[in-house]
Design a protein around this motif. Structure first.
Motif, PDB file in Angstrom:
ATOM      1  N   PRO A   1      18.790 -18.218  50.710  1.00  0.00           N
ATOM      2  CA  PRO A   1      19.773 -18.406  51.772  1.00  0.00           C
ATOM      3  C   PRO A   1      19.244 -17.528  53.363  1.00  0.00           C
ATOM      4  CG  PRO A   1      21.896 -17.730  50.196  1.00  0.00           C
ATOM      5  CD  PRO A   1      20.084 -17.253  49.643  1.00  0.00           C
ATOM      6  N   VAL A   2      18.840 -16.339  53.147  1.00  0.00           N
ATOM      7  CA  VAL A   2      17.697 -15.724  53.947  1.00  0.00           C
ATOM      8  C   VAL A   2      16.174 -16.779  54.489  1.00  0.00           C
ATOM      9  CG1 VAL A   2      16.394 -13.794  54.580  1.00  0.00           C
ATOM     10  CG2 VAL A   2      17.962 -13.734  52.710  1.00  0.00           C
ATOM     11  N   LEU A   3      15.777 -17.220  53.721  1.00  0.00           N
ATOM     12  CA  LEU A   3      14.684 -18.136  54.074  1.00  0.00           C
ATOM     13  C   LEU A   3      15.295 -19.192  55.660  1.00  0.00           C
ATOM     14  CD1 LEU A   3      12.317 -19.288  54.963  1.00  0.00           C
ATOM     15  CD2 LEU A   3      12.567 -20.522  52.490  1.00  0.00           C
ATOM     16  N   LEU A   4      16.611 -19.945  54.682  1.00  0.00           N
ATOM     17  CA  LEU A   4      17.831 -20.939  55.096  1.00  0.00           C
ATOM     18  C   LEU A   4      18.170 -20.291  56.530  1.00  0.00           C
ATOM     19  CD1 LEU A   4      19.665 -22.572  52.536  1.00  0.00           C
ATOM     20  CD2 LEU A   4      17.429 -23.619  53.944  1.00  0.00           C
ATOM     21  N   ARG A   5      18.513 -19.236  56.596  1.00  0.00           N
ATOM     22  CA  ARG A   5      18.916 -18.810  57.453  1.00  0.00           C
ATOM     23  C   ARG A   5      17.581 -18.131  58.783  1.00  0.00           C
ATOM     24  NH1 ARG A   5      20.031 -15.480  61.560  1.00  0.00           N
ATOM     25  NH2 ARG A   5      17.867 -14.969  61.773  1.00  0.00           N
TER      26      ARG A   5
ATOM     27  N   GLU B   1      28.589 -25.573  52.589  1.00  0.00           N
ATOM     28  CA  GLU B   1      26.881 -25.429  52.789  1.00  0.00           C
ATOM     29  C   GLU B   1      27.009 -23.996  52.972  1.00  0.00           C
ATOM     30  OE1 GLU B   1      24.479 -28.840  53.630  1.00  0.00           O
ATOM     31  OE2 GLU B   1      25.297 -28.655  55.435  1.00  0.00           O
ATOM     32  N   ALA B   2      27.793 -23.628  54.769  1.00  0.00           N
ATOM     33  CA  ALA B   2      28.012 -22.716  55.108  1.00  0.00           C
ATOM     34  C   ALA B   2      28.240 -21.497  53.922  1.00  0.00           C
ATOM     35  CB  ALA B   2      28.252 -22.680  56.744  1.00  0.00           C
ATOM     36  N   ALA B   3      29.398 -21.433  53.587  1.00  0.00           N
ATOM     37  CA  ALA B   3      30.347 -20.604  52.955  1.00  0.00           C
ATOM     38  C   ALA B   3      29.455 -20.421  51.323  1.00  0.00           C
ATOM     39  CB  ALA B   3      31.906 -21.536  52.296  1.00  0.00           C
ATOM     40  N   ALA B   4      28.622 -21.837  51.156  1.00  0.00           N
ATOM     41  CA  ALA B   4      28.300 -21.589  50.314  1.00  0.00           C
ATOM     42  C   ALA B   4      26.916 -20.424  49.861  1.00  0.00           C
ATOM     43  CB  ALA B   4      27.625 -22.919  48.677  1.00  0.00           C
ATOM     44  N   VAL B   5      25.733 -20.867  51.434  1.00  0.00           N
ATOM     45  CA  VAL B   5      24.647 -19.782  51.318  1.00  0.00           C
ATOM     46  C   VAL B   5      24.684 -18.785  51.797  1.00  0.00           C
ATOM     47  CG1 VAL B   5      22.647 -20.188  52.933  1.00  0.00           C
ATOM     48  CG2 VAL B   5      24.308 -22.140  51.421  1.00  0.00           C
ATOM     49  N   TRP B   6      26.223 -18.671  53.065  1.00  0.00           N
ATOM     50  CA  TRP B   6      26.136 -17.482  53.514  1.00  0.00           C
ATOM     51  C   TRP B   6      27.496 -16.636  53.687  1.00  0.00           C
ATOM     52  CZ3 TRP B   6      24.226 -21.054  57.422  1.00  0.00           C
ATOM     53  CH2 TRP B   6      22.341 -21.195  57.328  1.00  0.00           C
ATOM     54  N   GLY B   7      28.618 -17.144  52.574  1.00  0.00           N
ATOM     55  CA  GLY B   7      29.306 -16.632  52.771  1.00  0.00           C
ATOM     56  C   GLY B   7      30.339 -16.649  53.860  1.00  0.00           C
ATOM     57  N   ALA B   8      30.266 -17.342  55.210  1.00  0.00           N
ATOM     58  CA  ALA B   8      30.765 -17.795  56.146  1.00  0.00           C
ATOM     59  C   ALA B   8      31.558 -18.605  56.370  1.00  0.00           C
ATOM     60  CB  ALA B   8      29.833 -17.989  57.175  1.00  0.00           C
ATOM     61  N   HIS B   9      33.061 -18.882  56.011  1.00  0.00           N
ATOM     62  CA  HIS B   9      34.337 -19.946  56.034  1.00  0.00           C
ATOM     63  C   HIS B   9      34.440 -20.153  56.899  1.00  0.00           C
ATOM     64  CE1 HIS B   9      34.615 -19.027  51.676  1.00  0.00           C
ATOM     65  NE2 HIS B   9      33.631 -17.601  51.966  1.00  0.00           N
TER      66      HIS B   9
ATOM     67  N   ARG C   1      28.526 -18.475  63.333  1.00  0.00           N
ATOM     68  CA  ARG C   1      28.510 -17.985  64.491  1.00  0.00           C
ATOM     69  C   ARG C   1      27.552 -16.883  64.552  1.00  0.00           C
ATOM     70  NH1 ARG C   1      24.474 -19.663  67.541  1.00  0.00           N
ATOM     71  NH2 ARG C   1      25.856 -21.262  69.528  1.00  0.00           N
ATOM     72  N   GLU C   2      27.937 -15.453  63.903  1.00  0.00           N
ATOM     73  CA  GLU C   2      27.625 -14.672  63.534  1.00  0.00           C
ATOM     74  C   GLU C   2      26.683 -14.322  62.779  1.00  0.00           C
ATOM     75  OE1 GLU C   2      31.109 -12.671  61.908  1.00  0.00           O
ATOM     76  OE2 GLU C   2      32.375 -12.489  63.546  1.00  0.00           O
ATOM     77  N   VAL C   3      26.028 -15.227  61.631  1.00  0.00           N
ATOM     78  CA  VAL C   3      25.734 -14.875  61.212  1.00  0.00           C
ATOM     79  C   VAL C   3      24.009 -15.739  61.862  1.00  0.00           C
ATOM     80  CG1 VAL C   3      24.208 -16.600  58.789  1.00  0.00           C
ATOM     81  CG2 VAL C   3      26.149 -15.656  58.332  1.00  0.00           C
ATOM     82  N   LEU C   4      23.754 -16.744  62.464  1.00  0.00           N
ATOM     83  CA  LEU C   4      23.658 -17.435  63.342  1.00  0.00           C
ATOM     84  C   LEU C   4      23.807 -17.061  65.001  1.00  0.00           C
ATOM     85  CD1 LEU C   4      22.438 -21.176  61.426  1.00  0.00           C
ATOM     86  CD2 LEU C   4      21.019 -19.001  61.542  1.00  0.00           C
TER      87      LEU C   4
END
Length: 299
Positions: free
Chosen positions: A158-162, A177-185, A191-194
């Motif tokens: 997840p960190v590498l993908l981000r 995908e975002a929910a599974a990888v970063w927990g962003a639902h 947008r907060e993750v990226l």
């Protein structure tokens, strides 16, 4: 990759005849872009085997420039199978897994408008990760799009993908995908993750897609209702439709609709690339009113 789909009905264990075609995230996008009238090139490595030559010929027949494709005489071409609603990959040690930054040498990157990549390539091998870091981390004149393309069978950190997505100009990611990888639902959490990319397109399956552009309010466009034959490959089709409209200078709603319309063509076939919708229909729906768009049903 060489793609096999059942040529007869029934459980995979009982299927005796398979139909061979071609699939792969980046090559799918290239074929769709060429089908939409853009000049597109695909760069990769295939094995020196019949599958490798069949893949290259298939992509070329779709109007894609394959002069940047290399042949590895020692590694095989990867293959995968679609059956029982799932996918099984056989690509460990494949020719594509041997890609490295050397693949970039001689490519006319100063003459292209956009380079499309995905989160699959960097996890195929250490040399593939080096390739992606070299491409994403150097100064560029072109736009760079990055489709997260989560694959549960791959160990996608997840960190590498981000960190890789943060270096792109346009990020495409499924809400699941975002929910599974970063927990962003939801789009706001993504947008907060990226916070870095100028644009993020959140694909929300049959519900629609949301565009998040820096400094602008979020824009949502509902998906079309479609008789779905096979969902795999629709995300690549959406990416191509959206990116083609972006390069054409289209406004946000038309970009998202162009993505949905191209995705609809892929949803109607078991192959990753299906026959396009009639051009006149596409053009009329791009400018349809919201009420008209909402009742469209693609069979």
């Amino acid at each position: 990759m060489a793609l096999f789909v059942p040529a007869e009905s029934g459980p995979a264990a009982q299927v005796r005849t398979w139909h061979r075609t071609v699939g792969g995230a980046e090559s799918n996008v290239a074929c769709h872009l060429a089908g939409l009238g853009l000049r597109a090139a695909w760069v990769s490595v295939v094995g020196g085997d019949p599958f490798g030559s069949a893949i290259t010929d298939f992509v070329a027949r779709h109007g894609v420039d394959v002069s940047g494709v290399r042949v590895d005489p020692d590694r095989p071409t990867g293959v995968y199978f679609k059956s029982d609603g799932g996918v099984r990959y056989y690509r460990r040690g494949s020719a594509a897994a041997g890609m490295s930054p050397a693949l970039l040498a001689g490519l006319p990157l100063d003459t292209v408008r956009l380079v499309h990549t995905s989160g699959i390539t960097p996890v195929l091998s250490a040399s593939c990760l080096d390739l992606m870091r070299a491409l994403l981390g150097t100064p560029r004149r072109f736009l760079l799009s990055f489709d997260v393309n989560r694959r549960p069978a791959l160990d996608q950190d997840p960190v590498l993908l981000r960190d890789l997505a943060a270096l792109a100009d346009v990020v495409l990611v499924g809400a699941d995908e975002a929910a599974a990888v970063w927990g962003a639902h939801d789009p706001e959490a993504i947008r907060e993750v990226l916070p870095e990319p100028p644009a993020i397109v959140v694909k929300q399956a049959e519900h629609g897609a949301t565009l998040l552009e820096r400094g602008e309010p979020a824009i949502f466009q509902p998906a079309l209702r479609v008789d779905v034959v096979e969902p795999i490959g629709a995300g690549d089709a959406f990416a191509a439709g959206y990116l083609a409209a972006l390069l054409a200078g289209e406004p946000p709603v038309r970009r998202l609709r162009a993505g949905h319309l191209r995705a609809a063509s892929a949803l109607r076939t078991r192959d990753d690339i299906g026959p396009p919708l009639p051009a006149a229909l596409v053009e009329s729906l791009l400018d349809a009113g919201a009420a008209e768009w909402a009742v469209v049903y693609i069979t």
